[in-house]
Design an enzyme around this catalytic site. Structure first.
Site, PDB file in Angstrom:
ATOM      1  N   CYS A   2      32.218 -66.412  16.311  1.00 53.63           N
ATOM      2  CA  CYS A   2      30.964 -66.112  15.742  1.00 53.63           C
ATOM      3  C   CYS A   2      30.559 -67.392  14.888  1.00 53.63           C
ATOM      4  O   CYS A   2      31.214 -67.700  13.643  1.00 53.63           O
ATOM      5  CB  CYS A   2      30.939 -64.861  14.706  1.00 53.63           C
ATOM      6  SG  CYS A   2      29.547 -64.484  13.952  1.00 53.63           S
ATOM      7  N   GLU A 104      24.834 -65.850  19.715  1.00 51.54           N
ATOM      8  CA  GLU A 104      25.862 -66.513  20.569  1.00 51.54           C
ATOM      9  C   GLU A 104      25.143 -67.538  21.647  1.00 51.54           C
ATOM     10  O   GLU A 104      24.098 -66.900  21.859  1.00 51.54           O
ATOM     11  CB  GLU A 104      26.908 -65.447  21.132  1.00 51.54           C
ATOM     12  CG  GLU A 104      28.111 -66.129  21.662  1.00 51.54           C
ATOM     13  CD  GLU A 104      28.892 -67.005  20.974  1.00 51.54           C
ATOM     14  OE1 GLU A 104      28.763 -68.170  21.106  1.00 51.54           O
ATOM     15  OE2 GLU A 104      29.645 -66.474  20.011  1.00 51.54           O
TER      16      GLU A 104
END
Length: 222
Positions: A2, A104
């Site tokens: 992340c 992402e």
């Protein structure tokens, strides 16, 4: 992993969602939260839950150089209970890192396409995090890292890792002031599966951390 996320909610909604009584000092929403920035986190101090800011990128208390934080924005949940940087924190310095979506980058052929990912049925959520205090002469830093795991079936098409998003009924358990053995904390995280996720493509505008406005989350046709 992340490496970017968002938090756009109103302060009052955050306080209500996480049952925090005190106001958040200097709260500000963000479309593009990046490593090295201050991020909103929640801890339990033994008496009450408190919300405040930690710098994203863990600097362990024993580190000689604070720059190590840029290498420690994430921690693998599968091995954090064994690593010197995280083992003690798994026992006693667990936190919630508040978000409402994360980004992402999905590799398609030779391109990386940014995706905005969020929960289908819950606007606000929390990543499982760890925090620490670093003191060097007169300077003190409070920093954090986001715990990650192998991607679930939804995320596998986008990336092989994902942040651990705590179900609503597990948030207070994660930051409970009682001590957990590191292995116990790791076993707790192994059982976590997030609520259903959804995703859409956004523009490469989000790639630059300096960009922080509505264009970061605007849908973008693949």
């Amino acid at each position: 992993m992340c490496g970017r996320y968002t938090l756009l909610a109103d302060e009052l909604d955050i306080l209500e969602e996480f049952d925090v009584e005190r106001q958040i000092t200097d709260y500000h929403p963000s479309y593009n939260i990046a490593p090295g920035q201050n991020v909103l986190a929640i801890i339990h101090d033994g008496k009450e839950k408190r919300a405040g800011y930690l710098r994203w990128g863990l600097v362990p208390s024993w580190a000689n150089d604070e720059k190590i934080g840029y290498k420690m924005i994430n921690a693998r949940s599968e091995s954090a209970h064994e690593k010197p940087s995280f083992k003690g924190l798994m026992s006693r310095k667990r936190c919630l890192i508040v978000a409402d979506s994360f980004y992402e980058w999905q590799r398609i052929n030779d391109q990386k396409i940014p995706k905005r990912i969020h929960l289908k049925d819950r606007k606000l959520f929390a990543f499982a995090g760890l925090w620490d205090k670093w003191q060097h002469t007169y300077k003190a830093l409070f920093t954090c890292t986001i715990l990650t795991k192998e991607a679930n079936p939804f995320m596998q098409e986008i990336h092989h890792r994902m942040p651990i998003i705590l179900p609503k009924d597990k948030e207070d358990d994660w930051i409970a002031p009682s001590r957990m053995e590191p292995q116990e904390a790791q076993a707790f995280l192994e059982q976590i599966d997030p609520d259903d996720l959804t995703a859409y493509s956004v523009s490469s505008y989000v790639n630059a951390a300096k960009n922080n406005d509505e264009a970061c989350i605007a849908p973008f046709a693949d």
